[in-house]
Write a protein that holds these residues in place. Structure first.
Motif, PDB file in Angstrom:
ATOM      1  N   ILE A  13      68.798  31.052  -4.345  1.00 46.19           N
ATOM      2  CA  ILE A  13      69.260  30.582  -3.037  1.00 46.19           C
ATOM      3  C   ILE A  13      68.010  30.253  -2.224  1.00 46.19           C
ATOM      4  N   ILE A  14      67.849  28.976  -1.908  1.00 45.37           N
ATOM      5  CA  ILE A  14      66.605  28.492  -1.311  1.00 45.37           C
ATOM      6  C   ILE A  14      66.738  28.289   0.204  1.00 45.37           C
ATOM      7  N   ASP A  15      66.025  29.098   0.960  1.00 45.59           N
ATOM      8  CA  ASP A  15      65.697  28.861   2.375  1.00 45.59           C
ATOM      9  C   ASP A  15      66.873  28.604   3.318  1.00 45.59           C
ATOM     10  N   VAL A  16      67.970  29.296   3.165  1.00 46.61           N
ATOM     11  CA  VAL A  16      69.086  29.117   4.108  1.00 46.61           C
ATOM     12  C   VAL A  16      68.869  30.134   5.237  1.00 46.61           C
ATOM     13  N   GLN A  17      68.004  29.751   6.171  1.00 51.08           N
ATOM     14  CA  GLN A  17      67.479  30.670   7.165  1.00 51.08           C
ATOM     15  C   GLN A  17      67.996  30.389   8.566  1.00 51.08           C
ATOM     16  N   ILE A 112      68.641  24.748   0.857  1.00 53.93           N
ATOM     17  CA  ILE A 112      68.148  23.646   1.678  1.00 53.93           C
ATOM     18  C   ILE A 112      66.633  23.517   1.519  1.00 53.93           C
ATOM     19  N   GLU A 113      66.138  22.371   1.656  1.00 51.31           N
ATOM     20  CA  GLU A 113      66.729  21.062   1.827  1.00 51.31           C
ATOM     21  C   GLU A 113      66.787  20.356   0.475  1.00 51.31           C
ATOM     22  N   THR A 114      67.859  19.596   0.269  1.00 54.54           N
ATOM     23  CA  THR A 114      68.098  18.930  -1.008  1.00 54.54           C
ATOM     24  C   THR A 114      66.923  18.065  -1.431  1.00 54.54           C
TER      25      THR A 114
END
Length: 195
Positions: A13-17, A112-114
């Motif tokens: 899970i990337i950077d959903v901050q 995020i971000e794609t």
């Protein structure tokens, strides 16, 4: 390509901050962003129930904040959350080590971000010999940047699946999917996913 094997999958899970997208940047895409967050939270819960390792990244958390509460509350107890200083997860030694420690060779990416962090991560992991899958309806960039990111990934040969397709790859049979639904009826199906 074969179906995605849950026993060989790791979810990233990337950077959903919390501070990554202040409300003023979400004026047009607010609903789409929140739907993506709900899908990611659901995927994290499915991964937890299927014993799939989860690695969470936070880009410069001092500035970007921590993972949004809706996802943080859905994470398995064993999830590993690590700071990210390079756009690609594989270019961060601690994150690469956490992924290697799972022993899994298929990396499922959401977040995020794609067009930047998800794309850079997918390309670098793919170049490192990993099987990489991007869940296209659980990745987000505002406006046309999302579609541009997906086009770039497709051009690089990165696999794309929806959250629904991922669920059925991980469960494989009608009996297993039905048992999962019965056993975990408390998991609300997110927007845009019809099981």
């Amino acid at each position: 390509m074969p179906l995605i094997d849950r026993d060989d999958s790791a979810l990233v899970i990337i950077d959903v901050q919390s501070n990554f997208y202040p409300p003023t940047r979400l004026d047009v895409d607010r609903q789409r962003f929140h739907d993506v967050v709900r899908r990611i939270a659901w995927i994290a819960q499915v991964a937890d129930r299927l014993n799939i390792p989860v690695v969470v990244t936070e880009e410069d958390p001092a500035a970007g904040g921590h993972t949004v509460p809706e996802i943080r509350e859905a994470l398995p107890a064993k999830a590993v959350t690590l700071p990210k200083n390079a756009f690609a997860v594989w270019d961060n030694p601690d994150i690469a080590a956490a992924l290697e420690a799972t022993g899994r060779t298929t990396t499922v990416l959401v977040g995020i971000e794609t067009d930047i962090c998800v794309a850079h991560s997918a390309i670098q992991l793919h170049d490192a010999g990993k099987r990489v899958v991007v869940v296209d309806d659980a990745a987000y960039s505002p406006g046309p940047a999302h579609e541009r990111g997906l086009r770039r990934l497709t051009g690089q040969g990165i696999e794309m699946l929806s959250a629904k397709e991922l669920f059925y790859d991980w469960t494989r049979t009608i009996a297993y999917a039905d048992t999962f639904h019965d056993t975990h009826a408390e998991l609300p199906v997110p927007p845009g996913v019809r099981l």
